[in-house]
Design a protein around this motif. Sequence first.
Motif, short mmCIF file in Angstrom:
data_model
loop_
_atom_site.label_atom_id
_atom_site.label_comp_id
_atom_site.label_asym_id
_atom_site.label_seq_id
_atom_site.Cartn_x
_atom_site.Cartn_y
_atom_site.Cartn_z
N SER A 317 0.82 -1.21 0.00
CA SER A 317 0.00 0.00 0.00
C SER A 317 0.86 1.26 0.00
O SER A 317 0.37 2.35 0.30
N GLU A 318 2.15 1.09 -0.31
CA GLU A 318 3.05 2.24 -0.32
C GLU A 318 2.69 3.22 -1.43
O GLU A 318 2.22 2.83 -2.51
N THR A 319 2.92 4.49 -1.16
CA THR A 319 2.75 5.56 -2.13
C THR A 319 3.99 6.46 -2.02
O THR A 319 4.76 6.33 -1.05
N PRO A 320 4.20 7.36 -2.95
CA PRO A 320 5.33 8.30 -2.80
C PRO A 320 5.28 9.04 -1.47
O PRO A 320 6.32 9.34 -0.87
N PHE A 321 4.07 9.29 -0.97
CA PHE A 321 3.90 10.00 0.29
C PHE A 321 4.46 9.18 1.46
O PHE A 321 5.17 9.69 2.33
#
Length: 340
Positions: A317-321
Amino acid sequence: MDNKTKNNLLLAGASLGGLYLLRSLRRKKREFSFTDRTVLITGGSRGLGLVLARMFAEQGARIAICSRTQDQLDKACAELREGGAAVLGFNCDVSDRDQVSAMVSEIKQKLGPVEVLINNAGVISAGPLEEMDVPDFEEAMNIHYWAALYTMLEVVPDMKARGEGRIVNIASIGGKVSVPHLVPYSGSKFALVGMSEGFRAELCKYGIYVTTINPGLMRTGSARNAFVKGQHEKEYAVFALMDANPIISLAAEEAARKIIDAARYGKAEETLGLNAKLMSTLHGMFPGAVTDLMCVLNNFLPGPGGIGKERVRGYESETPFTQSPLTALNQQAAAQNNEY
């Protein structure tokens, strides 16, 4: 100031001094050395469990750890052995009583009977109540409650025979204050707290001290291995950002030191982190108000939707954020504590 007032103040001071001295003597009498002791840590291949294993090994303990993930288990054992520790690793599902019994039996044969038990194995499923199913609740109870019961039942007879032992149950502030979007987790941790306190009350007379640990947020790197449901990227972002905030989260090493100290002196309970202590105190004084505050907090959390009742890991569930400098401390902890 009249003589009566002076005498009352002196009496009060003497009483406080006497109580402090008595507490210090009792604490000293309970002090427990971990050198050449056999320590079993469930969920010991990564995160807080691995940090605890390192620290017990530094104090000369013989270490047994278990996990359901073989590659992480192998890596953790290799690291501990490189540091000179005597260590056994077990691929064990602690929610299976037969597996627990076999593990404890082998530990007794190879390292000696378990003298210190750390019930650390855990699971987290984060998401709105609408996306939770009965299996989420069953899994949490199996790992947090039943598994802890199985391990305690296996080690207590030998502890009784020796007239001493230490059991540490890693619960959570979520076992004192129910947190929205973590209902299966909180419910099972409440059950663990109740069982842990009851075991302590009945085992003290045998020299077995059961300690309940209620940590708040900790920077162990474990967020990436938590399960998330619903709008999983948003759920994970909330989790990761809070875990990485040094103002509201505790470093894993600091938490582990406090846990070991609590075990050494047989403390009944230790709540870790200023925020957790504040929340627990407020809930004890104003339970209704704190529960209503959680209702308000829930309005700011992600709603249902997204992947719905399906669940994925945090690292999925990783994002750049969540991979930005805002979570750098979490990323560092994950690398250090075998969470990758």
